[in-house]
Design a protein around this motif. Structure first.
Motif, mmCIF file in Angstrom:
data_model
loop_
_atom_site.group_PDB
_atom_site.id
_atom_site.type_symbol
_atom_site.label_atom_id
_atom_site.label_comp_id
_atom_site.label_asym_id
_atom_site.label_seq_id
_atom_site.Cartn_x
_atom_site.Cartn_y
_atom_site.Cartn_z
ATOM 1 N N ALA A 88 5.244 42.770 65.385
ATOM 2 C CA ALA A 88 4.901 41.333 65.304
ATOM 3 C C ALA A 88 5.221 40.280 67.091
ATOM 4 O O ALA A 88 6.438 41.105 66.868
ATOM 5 N N VAL A 124 -0.215 40.672 64.589
ATOM 6 C CA VAL A 124 0.825 41.477 63.883
ATOM 7 C C VAL A 124 -0.771 42.862 63.994
ATOM 8 O O VAL A 124 -1.975 43.090 64.247
ATOM 9 N N ALA A 148 1.508 43.212 56.549
ATOM 10 C CA ALA A 148 2.503 42.351 56.812
ATOM 11 C C ALA A 148 1.927 41.410 55.498
ATOM 12 O O ALA A 148 2.933 40.535 55.403
ATOM 13 N N ALA A 160 4.496 39.187 52.717
ATOM 14 C CA ALA A 160 4.443 37.976 53.457
ATOM 15 C C ALA A 160 4.882 36.770 51.776
ATOM 16 O O ALA A 160 4.754 37.482 50.518
ATOM 17 N N LEU A 199 -0.751 34.353 60.227
ATOM 18 C CA LEU A 199 -0.991 35.766 60.811
ATOM 19 C C LEU A 199 -2.656 35.755 60.793
ATOM 20 O O LEU A 199 -3.779 36.244 60.296
#
Length: 202
Positions: free
Chosen positions: A2, A89, A95, A99, A135
């Motif tokens: 990330a 990412v 992810a 999350a 993201l």
């Protein structure tokens, strides 16, 4: 992996946000484009090889999207300000699996020959009162920052304030010494190094 991707300034009107940011940083912003899926448009400023600053607003000439617009732009009031940040990412699906709830569903997006996947919250608002980053996963080697002229601006420090700062930091899991999570009233502020000195963006 990330990494910080870009910072987001939201405004009621794009020209209002551009005028405010150009006055603050004393450098010009570059043309961005339109996001048909969200009914928005933007202008950009390079902050490094893979980082940039975005001013975004509702495009008054675009049809309204089928869901709330990103970054809480629906019903946006008040003057332009830094309101959000975006983390890049490698594995967006992975992810999202770890999350916080509400980060969003994945949308496949494009602008010109740029392609990216992004988690967009169905409510238009990100977790932790909007302080959790959006993201993004870019597709291919193309990235907006590399196409922008270098105006000599760089991110010096980014401070994310939230009452649950420790929980937020753990949830983000970003290893970047420039990014600080501080317990306190909700807010975000950045210090940008410019050719004319350090400027605070909040």
């Amino acid at each position: 992996m990330a990494a910080l991707d870009h910072l987001v300034v939201t405004a009621r009107r794009l020209e209002e946000g551009v005028a405010w940011l150009e006055s603050l940083l004393a450098v010009p912003l570059e043309p961005g484009g339109h996001h048909a899926a969200m009914g928005t448009h933007n202008r950009l400023l390079r902050l490094g090889n893979c980082e940039y600053l975005e001013v975004i607003a509702i495009d008054p000439h675009a049809p309204a999207p089928l869901q709330p617009r990103w970054f809480g732009l629906d019903g946006r009031a008040g003057p332009p300000s830094l309101t959000n940040w975006v983390v890049r990412v490698d594995d967006l699906d992975g992810a999202l699996a770890v999350a916080p709830k509400g980060v969003g569903r994945i949308m496949d997006l494009s602008r010109g020959d740029l392609r990216w996947r992004m988690a967009v919250p169905e409510s238009g608002h990100l977790p932790f009162d909007g302080m959790f980053p959006a993201l993004i996963a870019w597709q291919g080697d193309a990235h907006p920052a590399g196409r922008l002229p270098d105006r000599g601006c760089r991110l010096d420090r980014l401070v994310i304030r939230h009452p649950d700062a420790d929980k937020l930091a753990d949830a983000v899991a970003l290893d970047d010494p420039r990014v600080e999570f501080v317990a306190g009233p909700i807010g975000i502020e950045a210090w940008i190094q410019t050719p004319f000195g350090l400027r605070r963006l909040g």
